[in-house]
Design an enzyme around this catalytic site. Structure first.
Site, PDB file in Angstrom:
ATOM      1  N   GLU A   1      -7.654  -1.382  -3.631  1.00 58.94           N
ATOM      2  CA  GLU A   1      -6.279  -1.712  -3.231  1.00 58.94           C
ATOM      3  C   GLU A   1      -6.209  -2.187  -1.775  1.00 58.94           C
ATOM      4  OE1 GLU A   1      -1.965   0.558  -2.694  1.00 58.94           O
ATOM      5  OE2 GLU A   1      -3.670   1.582  -3.615  1.00 58.94           O
ATOM      6  N   ASP A   2      -6.913  -1.501  -0.890  1.00 58.34           N
ATOM      7  CA  ASP A   2      -6.745  -1.751   0.548  1.00 58.34           C
ATOM      8  C   ASP A   2      -7.892  -2.516   1.188  1.00 58.34           C
ATOM      9  OD1 ASP A   2      -4.410  -0.310   0.335  1.00 58.34           O
ATOM     10  OD2 ASP A   2      -5.326   1.585   0.955  1.00 58.34           O
TER      11      ASP A   2
END
Length: 759
Positions: A111-112
């Site tokens: 996600e990051d």
């Protein structure tokens, strides 16, 4: 709905020990990463139950996470790596396997960070990559609203859960650490996240039996959502703790002494109930804190199941049990696998005392729930908790396959997270757990989707009842089906399980116009054949007359309405049969309508009232309706409808003795219910037994009039020299109005008995 939260700063709540007192596996308190080596606390936990080479493989995942997150920081300013390490520590306290710990360390890298699922699979294997992907949010997709994005994220997580339940364990640990460190966020964001936690995450932990995580999530969310209430209750509990310390110690010692005296080895511990559980009890029962006496509960842990029941008898001989407060969750486990004996006793100081009796293995499952299945290399068997969790996830997968958007899916999941349950029996003795408030429709779909789709009525404890009837603990339920039956739109108003709601919606959505017409044609043809007719021989004039009656444009629309359940086929069949002539047809129609109206409304109402206040019963649209004289149903009564030639739908109460002859005629049953807007005055019969004295009848008649009712008919039958039986036919607005009248009559000193008559 609870009142809006107060506009004050959140208070600080200490992190609770994760499953304290559950043996060596789960005794460790939450740990914090050290500043010099964030991975040190995790390594210390892992070394207690993993081999050195496995700890080294976990270190590889940590190093990748550290490099991937780089200079990223959290809102508090600390390095971001502290968060995945803390999540992994929470799971390590539960001694979960190496793949879960690796996935926890890496749960944010997709996600990051610029790391793909494929690269994770190549380095750590597909098992870890799938778990990380399941936890990740949909960062690449843009949604119009926050609610839509949230719903789609939950949908993805639940689908990943259905493939590997460890996904939700990581997500729960992730949410728990976020809740512990939420003090730096804005007040609005704290409230939003806390509400989401109480609505979704805490119920999921409850549903999976992870008691320790569920308790802390509820406590933290409550403290952020209602800080003043949390602080006030916490202080009140502290004050009560000092006052009751002596009582708790006395009960604990008395239990230990009696068990040792009888030769049983057991662990006995008293625990204080949590703030949020006390708050919810105050809310549900409308009680003040001072009225809640059972602030403490005692837990007795013994060697085996047989000893549980023996200890129960010993404890009941020590303190008197309170009737109706015993629950056997060993013989009938909860749907999340929880097993224990619960009993409530009258303690030595006159206060109720709850005692839970279980084995060590049951205690582990009670605290860790489905996570106990992965307790590392313990060799314990937790098949029940695991099978129950997988059955729930399988139901979620069925909800997904039945279509609908993400928000509808999330709504269905929320419906399936109700913690309160009722336990009912199938005709073969199998136990099914359903949410409290479940109906016979919910039961039918819980047995099988096809049973629900073809249900027409139910037998509860060998008595016929409507499908909308609520079920209670211990009911034996048998569903009556018919091949021609199908789900009704009105069921959406009464079902509470996600499976029943989604199945009904799926049927109503997927049945297309063409399918509906085909189904309607078949149903109408069968109905005509039962009356000696034939759809192929229908005259155009008769068809046009029926189209006008039901206000539809063409034959296809009429057949589709029948197929969709909007019009009952037998009613259409009656109207399609040719009459001798127009005059005869009009005369017969007038007679039928006159019969229906004479039964629907009392004679005292004028024609204007008939036009302005029609009786509304859902499920009878387009049909004449007659209220049966034998049982005289009124709004609020559970009712059944039956097709009767010349009368349309005849409505009886579900316990009317005169419907026995109809029970085998399933093709004539109609699923009906009172419309909430049904109003008027309805005749009902009551019997009053009163003293034989002058003026009694006048006194009773006056009271009935004072209660906004009229008397239609009176029969007097002297019983003996002292008492007289009086049968009244009175007019009542609904069941509540009738109950009020009967209560008033019972309050008269000369009245000995009042009862409703159904003959």
């Amino acid at each position: 709905m609870p009142p809006a939260p107060e506009a004050v700063d959140a208070v600080s709540v200490p992190a609770l020990p994760l499953a304290a007192g559950v043996g060596e596996v789960l005794r460790l308190p939450p740990v914090k990463p050290a500043l010099d080596d964030p991975c040190a606390p995790l390594r210390a936990l892992l070394q207690q139950y993993m081999a050195p080479e496995e700890v080294a493989r976990v270190r590889e995942a940590y190093e990748l996470a550290l490099a991937a997150h780089g200079e990223q920081t959290r809102r508090s300013g600390e390095p971001y790596i502290h968060h995945p390490v803390a999540v992994a520590c929470i799971l390590a306290e539960l001694q979960l396997d190496i793949f879960t710990i690796q996935a926890a360390l890496l749960h944010d890298v997709i996600e990051d960070c610029e790391i793909s699922k494929e690269s994770l699979a190549e380095r750590f294997g597909p098992e870890v990559a799938e778990m990380v992907d399941g936890v990740s949010k949909l960062g690449q997709v843009r949604f119009e609203t926050r609610e839509e994005a949230q719903a789609e994220n939950f949908r993805k997580m639940f689908l990943a859960m259905s493939r590997d339940i460890r996904v939700v364990l990581i997500k729960l640990a992730d949410r728990l650490h976020n809740m512990r460190t939420m003090g730096v966020m804005t007040q609005e964001k704290r409230r939003r996240i806390s509400r989401e936690t109480l609505d979704i995450y805490a119920p999921i932990a409850q549903r999976l039996g992870i008691h320790a995580i569920r308790i802390e999530l509820e406590e933290l969310a409550f403290s952020h959502l209602y800080p003043k209430r949390w602080h006030a209750l916490n202080e009140a509990i502290k004050a009560a703790r000092g006052n009751r310390k002596e009582a708790v110690q006395k009960i604990e010692q008395a239990l230990l002494d009696r068990l040792h005296q009888e030769g049983f080895e057991a662990q006995v511990s008293g625990r204080e109930k949590h703030v949020y559980s006390i708050y919810t009890k105050m809310q549900k029962k409308g009680m003040a804190f001072s009225a809640i006496l059972d602030l403490h509960a005692f837990r007795v842990i013994v060697a085996d199941v047989d000893t549980c029941y023996r200890v129960l008898g010993i404890i009941h001989s020590l303190y008197r049990p309170i009737p109706g407060r015993f629950k056997d969750y060993i013989a009938i486990p909860k749907s999340n696998g929880y097993q224990s004996l619960h009993t409530v006793l009258l303690g030595p100081f006159g206060h109720p005392v709850e005692v839970q009796i279980r084995t060590e293995d049951m205690h582990r499952v009670a605290e860790a729930g489905v996570a106990a299945h992965w307790l590392y290399k313990t060799g314990m068997n937790h098949a029940h908790a695991e099978s129950q969790a997988r059955a729930w996830l399988q139901r979620l997968l069925e909800l997904q396959t039945q279509g609908g958007d993400s928000q509808e899916f999330l709504e269905s999941v929320k419906l399936d997270l109700f913690p309160d349950e009722v336990y009912v029996f199938t005709p073969k003795g199998k136990i099914l757990s359903l949410p409290r408030g479940a109906t016979a429709v919910d039961f039918a779909y819980a047995v099988h989707t096809d049973i629900g789709n073809q249900a027409v009525a139910a037998r509860v404890n060998d008595m016929y009842v409507p499908l909308r009837s609520l079920l209670s603990n211990g009911d034996k339920v048998d569903i009556v089906t018919a091949a021609s039956a199908h789900p009704q739109p009105g069921w959406l108003d009464v079902v509470v399980t996600a499976k029943a709601r989604s199945s009904v919606r799926a049927y109503l959505k997927t049945i297309q116009r063409g399918d509906a017409e085909t189904l309607g044609r078949n149903l109408l043809d069968k109905a005509l054949q039962s009356l000696g007719g034939n759809y192929q021989q229908t005259q155009p004039a008769d068809l046009q007359r029926v189209l006008a009656t039901f206000n539809v444009q063409d034959e296809g629309q009429l057949l589709a309405a029948i197929g969709m359940g909007e019009v009952f086929p037998l009613v259409v069949a009656h109207k399609l049969l040719p009459e001798e002539d127009d005059r005869g047809r009009l005369a017969q129609t007038a007679r039928r309508l006159g019969q229906a109206v004479s039964q629907l409304l009392p004679s005292r109402l004028n024609r204007e009232a008939v036009e302005k206040k029609p009786l509304l019963i859902r499920g009878t649209e387009g049909m004449p309706v007659t209220l049966a004289r034998c049982c005289r149903p009124i709004p609020g009564d559970p009712i059944l409808g039956f097709i009767s030639t010349g009368k349309g739908v005849v409505v009886h109460t579900h316990d009317c003795h005169n419907i026995r002859e109809w029970r085998k005629r399933r093709d004539r049953w109609v699923d009906v219910q009172w419309d909430p807007e049904a109003h008027g005055d309805f005749p009902v019969t009551i019997r009053v037994v009163a003293e034989s004295a002058r003026g009694v009848l006048a006194r009773i008649a006056t009271l009935i009039s004072d209660e906004d009712s009229n008397i239609d008919h009176v029969d007097i039958e002297p019983q003996d020299g002292l008492y007289t039986g009086i049968t009244f036919t009175i007019l009542a607005h609904d069941r509540d109005h009738l109950a009020k009248i009967m209560r008033s009559l019972r309050s008269l000193p000369m009245v000995s008995r009042v009862q409703r008559v159904k003959s």
